[in-house]
Design an enzyme around this catalytic site. Sequence first.
Site, PDB file in Angstrom:
ATOM      1  N   LYS A   1      51.172  35.390  31.685  1.00  0.00           N
ATOM      2  CA  LYS A   1      50.373  36.685  31.666  1.00  0.00           C
ATOM      3  C   LYS A   1      50.984  37.841  31.290  1.00  0.00           C
ATOM      4  O   LYS A   1      52.593  37.990  31.454  1.00  0.00           O
ATOM      5  CB  LYS A   1      49.958  36.927  33.348  1.00  0.00           C
ATOM      6  CG  LYS A   1      49.218  38.315  33.444  1.00  0.00           C
ATOM      7  CD  LYS A   1      48.731  38.514  34.828  1.00  0.00           C
ATOM      8  CE  LYS A   1      47.659  39.268  34.878  1.00  0.00           C
ATOM      9  NZ  LYS A   1      47.120  39.666  36.368  1.00  0.00           N
TER      10      LYS A   1
ATOM     11  N   GLY B   1      42.152  40.501  32.821  1.00  0.00           N
ATOM     12  CA  GLY B   1      41.832  41.571  33.764  1.00  0.00           C
ATOM     13  C   GLY B   1      41.800  42.892  33.418  1.00  0.00           C
ATOM     14  O   GLY B   1      41.636  42.955  32.243  1.00  0.00           O
ATOM     15  N   GLY B   2      41.859  43.687  34.449  1.00  0.00           N
ATOM     16  CA  GLY B   2      41.888  45.133  33.942  1.00  0.00           C
ATOM     17  C   GLY B   2      42.922  45.576  33.041  1.00  0.00           C
ATOM     18  O   GLY B   2      43.096  46.570  32.277  1.00  0.00           O
TER      19      GLY B   2
ATOM     20  N   ASP C   1      42.558  42.043  46.780  1.00  0.00           N
ATOM     21  CA  ASP C   1      41.544  41.767  46.042  1.00  0.00           C
ATOM     22  C   ASP C   1      41.094  40.275  46.415  1.00  0.00           C
ATOM     23  O   ASP C   1      41.007  39.676  45.397  1.00  0.00           O
ATOM     24  CB  ASP C   1      41.747  41.932  44.777  1.00  0.00           C
ATOM     25  CG  ASP C   1      40.616  41.840  43.574  1.00  0.00           C
ATOM     26  OD1 ASP C   1      39.248  41.983  44.283  1.00  0.00           O
ATOM     27  OD2 ASP C   1      40.532  41.836  42.337  1.00  0.00           O
TER      28      ASP C   1
ATOM     29  N   GLY D   1      45.693  42.933  32.108  1.00  0.00           N
ATOM     30  CA  GLY D   1      46.510  41.927  31.682  1.00  0.00           C
ATOM     31  C   GLY D   1      45.749  40.801  31.198  1.00  0.00           C
ATOM     32  O   GLY D   1      44.471  40.574  31.418  1.00  0.00           O
TER      33      GLY D   1
END
Length: 732
Positions: free
Chosen positions: A121, A100-101, A214, A103
């Site tokens: 993660k 993702g942005g 989200d 991780g």
Amino acid sequence: MKAEPDHSRQGPPLQVLLEALTGLESAVERESFLDFTCRGEPELRTRLERLLLLQPSAEAFFENDPGGGEERWSDEPEDGREGVGMRIGRYRLLGRLGEGGCGVVYLAEQEEPVKRRVALKIIRLGMDTENVIARFELERQALAMMDHPNIARVLDVGATRTGRPFFVMQLVDGEKITDYCNAKRLGIRERVALGIRICQAVQHAHQKGVIHRDIKPSNILVWEHDGEAVPKVIDFGIAKATGTGLDEQATYTVDGQFVGTPAFMSPEQALGRGWDVDTRTDVYSLGALLYELLSGRPPFEPARLREAGVEEIRRILEEVEPKSLSHAVESMSEEERQKVAGERSCETGKLAGSLRGDLDRIVMKAMAKDRQRRYSGADALAADLTCFLQDEPVAARPPGGWYRLRKLVRRNKGVFAAGALIFASLVLGLGAATAMYFRANRAREGAEMARKNEEVLRRKAEIGQNIAHAAVLVRYGKFEEADALLAAIPPASAEPSLESAETFRSLGLWHAREGRWKDAAERFSGLAYSLTGADSSDTDAVSLNLQPAASSLCEAGDFEAYRRLRMMALERFGGTSHPVVAEQVLKACLLQPADERLLSKLARLEALMRQVELSETGARDENLRAWREFAIALFEYRQGRFSEALDWLDRVMASPSENLARRSIALALRAMALEHQNRHSEAVADLEAARHIVVNRFASEPSIFDVWEPVWQDWVNVRLLVREAEGVVGSL
């Protein structure tokens, strides 16, 4: 690589832009993002493109086994990079699952105390800023708090030797929910059942004080356990805490920036004000998720949102209503409709009909632009979806009699089928007799209706004649005779006219001067109902007449009549665009405590007063401004927001426009707010100061009617709030 902060340019920090850019999945999306963000700033674009190119090389160990093919068993290599075969603590990395942005998620194998595959993660290289670490830490803590079968569990947490935090989650080997449902050709009711379980998972997060922010198809994975579909909510990477203490030290959002996915983002979230987002933003996103799950399309075209700039996206989300589910299906091409229907095991011609009605209304209620009109929580949305599956009435639809009957029949088809046969037999046997009865009954009803209409017309004529006669008597000063004519007329029954309004006003003042507040309240109520009915304009000359009725009703203790006046005022002026009208309605409706329903209706008027900026200058301008600020303070106090009320009262007290009535009523209100904050000594001092002003005022001018006429209402309101403050300060 870590982007250095750039303090020379305006706009979002470079680090925030890089986070957003690396979170985009396709080259087309990244190109569009750069085009929009870097317009007129070629140097900024060059820097972002260079930093973006460094990301793959910084994680090169994904593709190559470090150390010439030998496994690396150190906790973390010197340059901080992870790769396949490397160990972090007791976990060996097997491959990358996604990113993702901020991780990266790895497939890892836990080797002790049990051997199993997990998802690990860890913060992306170059993204370990204070802002990102705070956001990552919040996600880790939020997930650790939750224990729900439809939310991925946290199994372990830790940090590498260089301080980069990571957490280990249950491995969800599933598909994106839309892909799973389409591949399995799940029907509409099966998809709704999955939606209920997702709502229950989100409600669990809300109860733990966490807002997801989200929710979208790619963050709902579905896997099968013993042949049953199990949805899992994942990726709490931009979650927001709501009173759990998770984010007391964290700063992980940038005001004014998008946080979330526009196609599934609520209007208030699109504004970028993280402090103004509550659990209902997840309700909106759940509605948008259901929209795509059921209709096969997201509520807004993704291509349109990709091409739009930030302000245009916000405008679309705030102003443009999406099509209903059934309309969205009807507007598809024949080929697309066949494909969507096939994925739902439904006949093409019946798909729109299966969505029309309850499902249309449930989804549109969840996605209402005004969050006050949405479901109060994810549990309420789940309850309505359950009602749909059980063929019970849903809250999203007006509960008409025929609607409830249809639901009852669908739940009890066998009983109603047998009953229908019996009923048909009775109808055939009694048809003739019934027809004769109805003919005779219609004749009687017609005669009765004519008699009642004649009586109503005669009564209206008598009322009009009495009011006209009373108006003449008032002109000659014969108030007692005039009042006797109006005593038997209910306030809301008089025919609206300016003549009747003036008559009610004169008699109301006559009673008030003599202290007969019950009679005064009835006459001023007649004034309010008559004038607001006779004059339909949206002006303060009309709304001004609400205050005498409200003040005198409260002084007389007739709170049932005051409740009816409140409802009339909101129905008549609830849509006003005039700030002075809004102020008068707010003050008239809040002389007594109000319930949540009334306060929610008054919220629009309070927001109107906050926005207005008076253009006039001089004493009158300052006087109006101070009264407007008092009205806002009174609204905040009735809402239970005592700190905000005190802030507005400080403005009132600081006004250069001196007004003893306003100062004393502000002191009384401030005393109550202070008492609710356990500041008893300060509350007592303010209450004594309010009493002192009142005592001195009536020592010099014994009657409130010895001053300019409209001011008497302010002094009645002072007495009402001082009495209320005495009860609060003395009882808490």
